[in-house]
Structures are given as C-alpha cells and as structure tokens.
Design a protein around this motif. Structure first.
Motif, PDB file in Angstrom:
ATOM      1  N   ALA A 146      57.770  21.341  15.763  1.00  0.00           N
ATOM      2  CA  ALA A 146      59.957  20.745  15.881  1.00  0.00           C
ATOM      3  C   ALA A 146      60.829  22.696  15.617  1.00  0.00           C
ATOM      4  O   ALA A 146      61.620  22.390  16.230  1.00  0.00           O
ATOM      5  CB  ALA A 146      60.037  19.633  14.694  1.00  0.00           C
ATOM      6  N   ALA A 147      59.883  23.142  14.751  1.00  0.00           N
ATOM      7  CA  ALA A 147      60.527  24.308  14.270  1.00  0.00           C
ATOM      8  C   ALA A 147      61.494  25.213  15.597  1.00  0.00           C
ATOM      9  O   ALA A 147      61.928  26.175  15.730  1.00  0.00           O
ATOM     10  CB  ALA A 147      60.583  25.097  12.830  1.00  0.00           C
ATOM     11  N   ALA A 148      59.603  24.853  16.356  1.00  0.00           N
ATOM     12  CA  ALA A 148      59.578  26.185  17.490  1.00  0.00           C
ATOM     13  C   ALA A 148      60.304  26.195  18.654  1.00  0.00           C
ATOM     14  O   ALA A 148      61.617  26.504  18.926  1.00  0.00           O
ATOM     15  CB  ALA A 148      58.332  26.898  17.565  1.00  0.00           C
ATOM     16  N   ASN A 149      60.536  24.266  18.446  1.00  0.00           N
ATOM     17  CA  ASN A 149      61.318  24.629  19.974  1.00  0.00           C
ATOM     18  C   ASN A 149      62.719  23.520  19.561  1.00  0.00           C
ATOM     19  O   ASN A 149      63.636  24.448  20.863  1.00  0.00           O
ATOM     20  CB  ASN A 149      60.984  22.670  20.166  1.00  0.00           C
ATOM     21  CG  ASN A 149      59.512  22.391  20.790  1.00  0.00           C
ATOM     22  OD1 ASN A 149      59.184  23.443  21.151  1.00  0.00           O
ATOM     23  ND2 ASN A 149      58.963  21.234  20.439  1.00  0.00           N
ATOM     24  N   ARG A 150      63.411  23.847  18.321  1.00  0.00           N
ATOM     25  CA  ARG A 150      64.520  24.053  18.182  1.00  0.00           C
ATOM     26  C   ARG A 150      65.623  25.419  17.746  1.00  0.00           C
ATOM     27  O   ARG A 150      66.277  25.503  18.433  1.00  0.00           O
ATOM     28  CB  ARG A 150      64.567  24.061  16.235  1.00  0.00           C
ATOM     29  CG  ARG A 150      66.586  24.187  15.754  1.00  0.00           C
ATOM     30  CD  ARG A 150      67.608  23.392  16.394  1.00  0.00           C
ATOM     31  NE  ARG A 150      68.114  23.402  15.589  1.00  0.00           N
ATOM     32  CZ  ARG A 150      69.851  23.087  16.450  1.00  0.00           C
ATOM     33  NH1 ARG A 150      70.049  22.820  17.546  1.00  0.00           N
ATOM     34  NH2 ARG A 150      71.239  23.574  15.657  1.00  0.00           N
ATOM     35  N   VAL A 173      59.732  27.508   8.730  1.00  0.00           N
ATOM     36  CA  VAL A 173      58.892  26.365   8.957  1.00  0.00           C
ATOM     37  C   VAL A 173      59.034  25.695   7.417  1.00  0.00           C
ATOM     38  O   VAL A 173      59.101  25.961   6.405  1.00  0.00           O
ATOM     39  CB  VAL A 173      57.893  26.216   9.278  1.00  0.00           C
ATOM     40  CG1 VAL A 173      57.126  24.402   9.622  1.00  0.00           C
ATOM     41  CG2 VAL A 173      57.716  26.497  10.609  1.00  0.00           C
ATOM     42  N   THR A 174      60.188  24.414   7.464  1.00  0.00           N
ATOM     43  CA  THR A 174      60.669  23.494   5.830  1.00  0.00           C
ATOM     44  C   THR A 174      58.207  23.431   5.701  1.00  0.00           C
ATOM     45  O   THR A 174      58.032  22.659   6.090  1.00  0.00           O
ATOM     46  CB  THR A 174      61.203  22.159   6.450  1.00  0.00           C
ATOM     47  OG1 THR A 174      60.866  21.141   5.236  1.00  0.00           O
ATOM     48  CG2 THR A 174      60.245  21.359   7.272  1.00  0.00           C
ATOM     49  N   GLY A 175      58.580  23.823   4.437  1.00  0.00           N
ATOM     50  CA  GLY A 175      57.433  23.605   3.788  1.00  0.00           C
ATOM     51  C   GLY A 175      57.056  21.496   3.495  1.00  0.00           C
ATOM     52  O   GLY A 175      56.313  21.598   2.965  1.00  0.00           O
ATOM     53  N   PHE A 192      54.226  20.726   5.412  1.00  0.00           N
ATOM     54  CA  PHE A 192      53.401  20.669   3.840  1.00  0.00           C
ATOM     55  C   PHE A 192      52.550  20.734   3.528  1.00  0.00           C
ATOM     56  O   PHE A 192      51.667  20.785   2.406  1.00  0.00           O
ATOM     57  CB  PHE A 192      52.699  22.555   4.529  1.00  0.00           C
ATOM     58  CG  PHE A 192      53.196  23.643   5.444  1.00  0.00           C
ATOM     59  CD1 PHE A 192      52.233  23.391   6.689  1.00  0.00           C
ATOM     60  CD2 PHE A 192      54.834  23.904   5.606  1.00  0.00           C
ATOM     61  CE1 PHE A 192      52.610  24.237   7.895  1.00  0.00           C
ATOM     62  CE2 PHE A 192      54.953  24.480   7.053  1.00  0.00           C
ATOM     63  CZ  PHE A 192      53.727  24.620   8.437  1.00  0.00           C
ATOM     64  N   GLY A 193      53.330  19.531   2.954  1.00  0.00           N
ATOM     65  CA  GLY A 193      53.277  18.789   1.614  1.00  0.00           C
ATOM     66  C   GLY A 193      53.663  19.557   0.903  1.00  0.00           C
ATOM     67  O   GLY A 193      53.738  19.072  -0.622  1.00  0.00           O
ATOM     68  N   SER A 194      54.802  19.987   0.935  1.00  0.00           N
ATOM     69  CA  SER A 194      55.533  20.944  -0.595  1.00  0.00           C
ATOM     70  C   SER A 194      57.044  20.423  -0.293  1.00  0.00           C
ATOM     71  O   SER A 194      58.105  21.619   0.938  1.00  0.00           O
ATOM     72  CB  SER A 194      54.782  22.542  -0.485  1.00  0.00           C
ATOM     73  OG  SER A 194      55.913  23.141  -1.397  1.00  0.00           O
ATOM     74  N   ALA A 195      57.320  20.700  -0.889  1.00  0.00           N
ATOM     75  CA  ALA A 195      59.214  20.345  -1.206  1.00  0.00           C
ATOM     76  C   ALA A 195      59.688  21.468  -1.737  1.00  0.00           C
ATOM     77  O   ALA A 195      60.896  21.645  -1.363  1.00  0.00           O
ATOM     78  CB  ALA A 195      59.640  19.103  -1.427  1.00  0.00           C
ATOM     79  N   GLU A 196      59.052  22.361  -1.882  1.00  0.00           N
ATOM     80  CA  GLU A 196      60.202  23.304  -2.685  1.00  0.00           C
ATOM     81  C   GLU A 196      59.595  24.745  -1.998  1.00  0.00           C
ATOM     82  O   GLU A 196      60.171  26.489  -1.925  1.00  0.00           O
ATOM     83  CB  GLU A 196      59.173  23.783  -4.191  1.00  0.00           C
ATOM     84  CG  GLU A 196      59.364  22.538  -5.622  1.00  0.00           C
ATOM     85  CD  GLU A 196      58.484  23.204  -6.898  1.00  0.00           C
ATOM     86  OE1 GLU A 196      58.352  23.941  -6.409  1.00  0.00           O
ATOM     87  OE2 GLU A 196      59.310  22.184  -7.569  1.00  0.00           O
ATOM     88  N   ASN A 197      59.188  25.156  -0.729  1.00  0.00           N
ATOM     89  CA  ASN A 197      58.650  25.920  -0.001  1.00  0.00           C
ATOM     90  C   ASN A 197      59.049  26.162   0.845  1.00  0.00           C
ATOM     91  O   ASN A 197      59.212  25.244   1.691  1.00  0.00           O
ATOM     92  CB  ASN A 197      57.062  26.159   0.061  1.00  0.00           C
ATOM     93  CG  ASN A 197      56.616  26.850  -1.179  1.00  0.00           C
ATOM     94  OD1 ASN A 197      56.581  25.149  -2.490  1.00  0.00           O
ATOM     95  ND2 ASN A 197      55.811  27.686  -1.535  1.00  0.00           N
ATOM     96  N   VAL A 198      58.894  27.434   1.794  1.00  0.00           N
ATOM     97  CA  VAL A 198      59.097  28.029   3.574  1.00  0.00           C
ATOM     98  C   VAL A 198      58.023  28.638   4.283  1.00  0.00           C
ATOM     99  O   VAL A 198      57.442  29.151   2.963  1.00  0.00           O
ATOM    100  CB  VAL A 198      60.368  28.435   3.732  1.00  0.00           C
ATOM    101  CG1 VAL A 198      61.757  27.502   3.578  1.00  0.00           C
ATOM    102  CG2 VAL A 198      60.962  29.314   2.469  1.00  0.00           C
TER     103      VAL A 198
END
Length: 393
Positions: A18-22, A358-360, A363-369
């Motif tokens: 999704a990030a790549a497509n955006r 890419v949003t973390g 990946f199961g992490s709300a604190e990372n990218v």
C-alpha cells in the motif's frame, strides 16, 4: 447482495504494498518522491541467471508444465545449496518449490493449521503472517519483542503465551522489519522449549545470507536433530539473488508436511513458472560473485545510513546486523511534530517531505517506521536530509 466475504472485508491490504502504491501514485502526479518502502534489492538479476532463463525458452524446456513440487533439477540444486549453507543433507521428499516464498508460508499454514489452533508470532512481524494464519482458520498470538531488548523474544515470554491450543512457533531471523538476528544460544533455548512442548517451528530464513559486519546466521534447523524434525524452513531466491520478480520460493521440512503443502499447491498455483525455475537452478548453483558485490553494497549503506538516521531529531535507532531495513522508534519525533498515530505521521512524511516509509502499525509496532536501504546511497542520503529538514521545520 453482498459480493465479498466477511473475511476479506475485514482483511487489511499489505501495508508495504500500500505504501509503495501510494508513492508511485504521487510520482505519477508529478511529485518528487524518494521511495524507501519495498524490500527488494535495487540490483538487476545477474546476467548468468537471466541467460539460463533465456536458454530454457529457446530450447523449449520452459514451454510445459513441470512437477507441482518443482523441477527435479531444481530440487537437486537446492539440496546442494542446503548442504553448503545449512550444514545438513536433505531428500527430495523434504523439498517443495513454490510460486514465491510468500505462497510457501500460505501453503504451510493451510497444511498445518486447524480452526482455533494458535500460532505464536513475535512482534514486530512481517505484515502477512497474521492474516495468513487467519486465512487458515487459526489464531495468531502476538508476543512483543521490544526495541530495548533488540526486538527479540525470550523463552519466558513464549512460555507465558503458550496454551493447550498452541501448535506453531514462527521465527523470522534475520527479521523483516527489524534486521535483528537471534544468536545460536537464543535459538537453541527456543528450539528446545518447542521440543519440550511438542510444538512445530516455522523458520522464515529468506534473509539468511544478508548479514553484515561479521555477524553470523545460525539456522535453528541446524542446531539438533530433534529441533530439525519439527522445523519447516522457508527460503527462496528473491533477496539473495535479486530475483523478487521471478517468484520462486522453497520450503524444506518434514516429508509429511511438505507432501501436504504440495497438495495445497496442486489445487491453487500448480507448478511455479517453468522459466523462473530454470533461472533458479542457475541462482542456487551460484557460478559468479554477484551476491558478494550486492552484499558489500548493502553493508556499506547500512554503516553510513544508520549514523545519519540517528541524527534525525526524535528518531531512535538500534543498529541491525541483517536484512536491509532500519526500524527506528519515532515516538519522540511524533511528539515534536504533534502526532499521536504512527500511520498519520508516516503519511505526513510522504506528503510533506517527499519520503515514502512504511508505518510500523502493519508490523505490530505503533512506535516505529520502516525504511529499506535497498536503494542507492544517493537516494538514501537525500531522503535522510529531507527527514532532518522536515523535522527541524
């Protein structure tokens, strides 16, 4: 009439795709975007590999169906490769060649998971694990591996997550998205725990050769016969040989599980693309030094870009020693810019700084990218400069 199933309506799209497509969409609109989203080498497939594919077309070999589980010649090449890099021998009955390593993972879950079976997945995790377990009717059980502990889980954490329904432990080392590698001692303790509790192990080893700065890759399947018997290894040509577009994966494990996975493939993909299999034979035989050149470039990028990224205000980075990702904690950066949601923060970076990460959250992490350094040094340095400038605004 509702056209789509409840399951697919609840399913999330892969956040990396999704990030790549955006990013691609914004580029198509004329925006200047530096894309650090996808985990694929920026090197072309080596010429010898391409030549093997062309030869299979010219001599007609690629024109026909192959065995569902893969060409015998390719399985033989995998056997030799396994002896070199895993240190133990495997039989044909232990090998399945698949249409990409992602499909190998899917076939494994479909072949082993019954409804309500639990699969322990350490987080941060690769984006497709959770939904693939759900597709098979299983229950993902997430165990958090924190940045403070190098993104690695312990036996104590795994034991707390285990129940009578636990069937499988999934391990990805080197890790996507963190790049961290479990040590031999850590894996031995985890493997012996799995043996003691009669659990299956799924080892996603797709980044097994991409280790840097003197680090070593210990394969959990190589640590003992007892651990090996319950371990299925997923690997492939995409990362090591710059062949993401060719879609060839390999699963190696217990013949009963491999046979069941082959049955899944027979009713879904049939055989992997024949021409790609002939290319993969050349890849596994490794008759040139193209991997060494690519590996050296990744190591150089890691060592330079890690230091630069650590200077971005609010970005807290642990230096990995595998794969080709950095996974900085950005809670301080979000606070500086007035964000509380990492996905919104990542979107703002894309739209305002022109850097696609890419949003973390996926990946199961709300604190990372996550950012991939599988692109040119020029792009990486320009992207980090943009991040610094944007954070300093």
């Amino acid at each position: 009439m509702k056209k789509c199933s409840d399951f697919v309506l609840k399913m999330d799209e892969s956040v990396t795709l999704a990030a790549a497509n955006r990013a691609k969409a914004l580029k198509a609109q004329g925006h200047d975007i530096i894309d650090l989203t996808l985990g694929q080498p920026d090197f072309p497939t080596p010429q010898k590999i391409g030549a093997a594919a062309i030869s299979s077309i010219q001599n007609g070999a690629a024109s026909f169906y192959t065995q569902v589980g893969g060409l015998p010649e390719l399985k033989k090449a995998v056997q030799k490769y396994w002896t070199r890099f895993y240190g133990y021998d495997i039989e044909n009955s232990q090998i399945l060649i698949t249409a990409g390593a992602k499909f190998a993972l899917y076939a494994y879950f479909m072949a082993t998971v019954d409804p309500e079976d639990e699969v322990i997945i350490p987080a941060p995790y690769w984006v497709s694990y959770v939904d693939q377990v759900k597709m098979a009717g299983g229950k993902p059980v997430i165990v958090e591996a924190t940045q403070a502990h190098q993104f690695k889980v312990t036996v104590d954490q795994l034991e707390k997550a285990r129940t009578e329904k636990t069937k499988i432990l999934l391990l990805n080392s080197p890790s996507n998205p963190t790049g961290m590698i479990y040590s031999k001692d850590e894996l031995k303790a985890i493997g012996e725990w799995a043996v003691a509790h009669d659990l299956l192990i799924l080892a996603d080893d797709i980044y097994h050769r991409l280790v840097y700065n003197g680090a070593e890759f210990p394969a959990i399947s190589s640590l003992s016969e007892e651990i090996r018997k319950r371990t299925t290894v997923i690997n492939g040509v995409s990362k090591t040989f710059a062949m993401t577009g060719w879609r060839i994966g390999a699963a190696v494990g217990d013949p009963e599980i491999i046979s069941a996975m082959t049955k899944i493939a027979s009713q879904t993909t049939s055989n992997p693309t024949a021409v790609a299999q002939y290319a993969a034979i050349e890849a596994f035989e490794e008759n040139d030094n193209s991997f060494a050149q690519m590996h050296a470039a990744f190591e150089e990028r890691l060592n330079k870009i890690y230091l630069q990224l650590a200077e971005v205000p609010g970005f807290e980075v642990v230096k990995p020693n595998g794969a080709f990702y950095l996974f900085p904690k950005v809670t301080k950066a979000m606070a500086l810019k007035g964000f509380t949601d990492v996905t919104a923060f990542t979107t703002a970076i894309l739209e305002e700084a022109g850097v696609a990460l890419v949003t973390g959250a996926g990946f199961g992490s709300a604190e990372n990218v996550r950012l991939s350094y599988a692109t040119s040094m020029e792009n990486l340095e320009a992207a980090i400069k943009r991040l610094k400038d944007w954070m300093n605004q």
